[in-house]
Design an enzyme around this catalytic site. Structure first.
Site, PDB file in Angstrom:
ATOM      1  CB  VAL A  97       3.599  -1.238   3.059  1.00 31.61           C
ATOM      2  CG1 VAL A  97       3.935  -2.715   3.160  1.00 31.61           C
ATOM      3  CG2 VAL A  97       4.007  -0.508   4.325  1.00 31.61           C
ATOM      4  CB  CYS A  98       0.568   2.181   0.332  1.00 33.04           C
ATOM      5  SG  CYS A  98       0.653   1.699  -1.400  1.00 33.04           S
ATOM      6  N   PRO A  99       2.055   4.223   2.492  1.00 34.01           N
ATOM      7  CG  PRO A  99       2.077   6.373   3.484  1.00 34.01           C
ATOM      8  CD  PRO A  99       1.869   4.891   3.804  1.00 34.01           C
ATOM      9  CB  THR A 155       5.148   2.072  -2.513  1.00 30.02           C
ATOM     10  OG1 THR A 155       3.789   2.389  -2.206  1.00 30.02           O
ATOM     11  CG2 THR A 155       5.512   0.722  -1.920  1.00 30.02           C
TER      12      THR A 155
END
Length: 77
Positions: A15-17, A19
């Site tokens: 998941v972000c961040p 990625t």
């Protein structure tokens, strides 16, 4: 200069961040003009990763949908 795809990496489940962080780390390992294909399943990554990479002057070659919520981005350094 011959543009070539160096590798395909999967960041499904990230998941972000993370990625973006892991995409950038992969880009640091390749030469200028080379490309990587990164597979994601995070919907946030579809907008956040390309925007962040373009701010850093990386070139987005393609964004394409795969099955279900999966998609990939081809990025050129």
């Amino acid at each position: 200069m011959n543009k070539k795809l160096i590798e395909t990496i999967s960041l499904k489940g990230e998941v972000c961040p993370m990625t973006f962080v892991k995409t950038r780390l992969a880009l640091e390992k390749i030469s200028a003009g080379d490309r990587i294909k990164v597979i994601y399943d995070s919907i946030e990554a579809k907008t956040n990763v390309p925007r962040s990479l373009e701010e850093l002057k990386y070139k987005i070659i393609e964004i394409s949908k795969l099955e279900k919520s999966n998609f990939y981005i081809i990025i050129e350094k």
